[in-house]
Write a protein that holds these residues in place. Sequence first.
Motif, PDB file in Angstrom:
ATOM      1  N   ARG A 128       7.966 -27.164  21.210  1.00  0.00           N
ATOM      2  CA  ARG A 128       7.698 -28.494  20.778  1.00  0.00           C
ATOM      3  C   ARG A 128       7.822 -28.460  19.510  1.00  0.00           C
ATOM      4  NH1 ARG A 128       2.453 -30.779  19.736  1.00  0.00           N
ATOM      5  NH2 ARG A 128       1.444 -28.762  20.842  1.00  0.00           N
ATOM      6  N   VAL A 129       8.465 -29.573  19.005  1.00  0.00           N
ATOM      7  CA  VAL A 129       9.181 -29.443  17.376  1.00  0.00           C
ATOM      8  C   VAL A 129       8.775 -30.918  16.691  1.00  0.00           C
ATOM      9  CG1 VAL A 129      10.784 -29.444  15.855  1.00  0.00           C
ATOM     10  CG2 VAL A 129      11.142 -27.780  17.784  1.00  0.00           C
ATOM     11  N   ALA A 130       7.977 -30.760  15.851  1.00  0.00           N
ATOM     12  CA  ALA A 130       7.595 -31.915  15.024  1.00  0.00           C
ATOM     13  C   ALA A 130       8.611 -32.017  13.772  1.00  0.00           C
ATOM     14  CB  ALA A 130       6.172 -31.719  14.406  1.00  0.00           C
ATOM     15  N   LEU A 131       9.284 -33.019  13.731  1.00  0.00           N
ATOM     16  CA  LEU A 131      10.286 -32.985  12.593  1.00  0.00           C
ATOM     17  C   LEU A 131       9.585 -34.069  11.194  1.00  0.00           C
ATOM     18  CD1 LEU A 131      13.310 -34.318  14.443  1.00  0.00           C
ATOM     19  CD2 LEU A 131      12.872 -32.036  13.552  1.00  0.00           C
ATOM     20  N   HIS A 132       9.885 -33.485   9.927  1.00  0.00           N
ATOM     21  CA  HIS A 132       9.371 -34.257   8.659  1.00  0.00           C
ATOM     22  C   HIS A 132      10.543 -34.279   7.916  1.00  0.00           C
ATOM     23  CE1 HIS A 132       5.312 -33.195  10.372  1.00  0.00           C
ATOM     24  NE2 HIS A 132       5.691 -31.983  10.705  1.00  0.00           N
ATOM     25  N   ASP A 133      10.355 -35.146   6.750  1.00  0.00           N
ATOM     26  CA  ASP A 133      11.274 -35.250   6.091  1.00  0.00           C
ATOM     27  C   ASP A 133      11.101 -34.717   4.443  1.00  0.00           C
ATOM     28  OD1 ASP A 133      13.004 -36.682   4.011  1.00  0.00           O
ATOM     29  OD2 ASP A 133      12.497 -38.678   4.501  1.00  0.00           O
ATOM     30  N   GLY A 134      11.900 -33.592   4.424  1.00  0.00           N
ATOM     31  CA  GLY A 134      11.634 -32.779   3.405  1.00  0.00           C
ATOM     32  C   GLY A 134      12.142 -33.139   2.152  1.00  0.00           C
ATOM     33  N   SER A 135      13.210 -34.012   2.343  1.00  0.00           N
ATOM     34  CA  SER A 135      13.609 -34.684   0.983  1.00  0.00           C
ATOM     35  C   SER A 135      12.543 -35.640   0.535  1.00  0.00           C
ATOM     36  CB  SER A 135      14.873 -35.700   1.396  1.00  0.00           C
ATOM     37  OG  SER A 135      15.783 -35.144   1.683  1.00  0.00           O
ATOM     38  N   GLU A 136      11.782 -36.493   1.358  1.00  0.00           N
ATOM     39  CA  GLU A 136      10.743 -37.026   0.662  1.00  0.00           C
ATOM     40  C   GLU A 136       9.840 -36.110  -0.030  1.00  0.00           C
ATOM     41  OE1 GLU A 136       7.593 -40.488   2.044  1.00  0.00           O
ATOM     42  OE2 GLU A 136       8.872 -39.793   3.401  1.00  0.00           O
ATOM     43  N   LEU A 137       9.310 -35.085   0.456  1.00  0.00           N
ATOM     44  CA  LEU A 137       8.381 -34.220   0.024  1.00  0.00           C
ATOM     45  C   LEU A 137       8.853 -33.743  -1.399  1.00  0.00           C
ATOM     46  CD1 LEU A 137       5.752 -32.740   0.662  1.00  0.00           C
ATOM     47  CD2 LEU A 137       7.053 -30.970   1.583  1.00  0.00           C
ATOM     48  N   LEU A 138      10.037 -33.388  -1.424  1.00  0.00           N
ATOM     49  CA  LEU A 138      10.751 -32.690  -2.845  1.00  0.00           C
ATOM     50  C   LEU A 138      10.663 -33.793  -3.767  1.00  0.00           C
ATOM     51  CD1 LEU A 138      13.536 -30.680  -1.261  1.00  0.00           C
ATOM     52  CD2 LEU A 138      11.368 -29.784  -2.219  1.00  0.00           C
ATOM     53  N   ALA A 139      11.083 -35.197  -3.375  1.00  0.00           N
ATOM     54  CA  ALA A 139      11.085 -36.088  -4.291  1.00  0.00           C
ATOM     55  C   ALA A 139       9.638 -36.515  -4.787  1.00  0.00           C
ATOM     56  CB  ALA A 139      11.809 -37.520  -3.639  1.00  0.00           C
ATOM     57  N   GLY A 140       8.693 -36.333  -3.893  1.00  0.00           N
ATOM     58  CA  GLY A 140       7.296 -36.584  -4.412  1.00  0.00           C
ATOM     59  C   GLY A 140       6.913 -35.715  -5.344  1.00  0.00           C
ATOM     60  N   TYR A 141       7.025 -34.288  -5.339  1.00  0.00           N
ATOM     61  CA  TYR A 141       7.106 -33.241  -6.351  1.00  0.00           C
ATOM     62  C   TYR A 141       7.498 -33.543  -7.684  1.00  0.00           C
ATOM     63  CZ  TYR A 141       6.120 -28.991  -8.601  1.00  0.00           C
ATOM     64  OH  TYR A 141       5.880 -28.287  -9.747  1.00  0.00           O
ATOM     65  N   ALA A 142       8.979 -33.791  -7.394  1.00  0.00           N
ATOM     66  CA  ALA A 142       9.791 -33.918  -8.743  1.00  0.00           C
ATOM     67  C   ALA A 142       9.333 -35.188  -9.673  1.00  0.00           C
ATOM     68  CB  ALA A 142      11.046 -34.081  -8.087  1.00  0.00           C
ATOM     69  N   ARG A 143       8.670 -36.169  -9.024  1.00  0.00           N
ATOM     70  CA  ARG A 143       8.363 -37.298  -9.717  1.00  0.00           C
ATOM     71  C   ARG A 143       7.115 -36.901 -10.703  1.00  0.00           C
ATOM     72  NH1 ARG A 143       9.321 -40.618  -5.012  1.00  0.00           N
ATOM     73  NH2 ARG A 143       7.040 -40.254  -4.496  1.00  0.00           N
TER      74      ARG A 143
END
Length: 259
Positions: free
Chosen positions: A244-259
Amino acid sequence: MTGHPVQVWWARLGDARAGLQALLDPVERARYESTVDPAGRGRFLVGCALSRLVLGELLGLPPADVPLRRVCPRCGGPHGKVHLALPPDGSSGTRPAYDFSVTHSGALVGVAVCRGGEVGLDVEESHGDMDVDSAAGVALSTSELAALYARPAVERQPAFLRTWTRKEAALKALGVGLAVPLRELEVSAPERPPAVLAWPDRLTTRPHMSMTDLVVDGAHPAAVAVTVTVAEGEAGEVKDGGVRVALHDGSELLAGYAR
């Protein structure tokens, strides 16, 4: 069987921003700065930053403080498979044990995290100019090669990449990487549910492993493999041979930190 799913985050090479460098430890920074290829440097930065942000959130730690270690089993250098180096159980409080795997191909970067088992993640960017013949000769067993060339030419690249991702994910979950040649590991045909059919002779154990196929951006094959190291089933819900795999948006997570 019930248990924790494998969490998978997908990001892109374009997510490599200068602000993410603050997350790197001294070993990572040295490797980042010594990487000549800009694309390779960017993929490394995205993989490190995404791993630290994901694991930091799971462990309740600042991402820069997540203890990641890379030790080559052959030479002891800082370029082996990255792993989480938490303190012994007696001093780690209630923090659970996690394993994780990082993969990249072309513009794609992925991180998979699993609790209670060893996980391997692989993705391959599909493109029209791939030399399937050369790659297949290195990666496929005799029977797999015969099956590949029994297919119409137009089907060979997607069939090969599906097989390749399954094998890479399985070997990453075992922690041996390409120290074991891909051609010594046999997996099920691409149209069949993913499974290991034959293990390399040099492996002293035959682990309980489950796999699941993924597709990134509707075009690029990927695979997740989990080897259970505790009570069977705690590393992920096994259903029809998969995980069972749960998919997430890593680009969004990185963008949140970079801001």
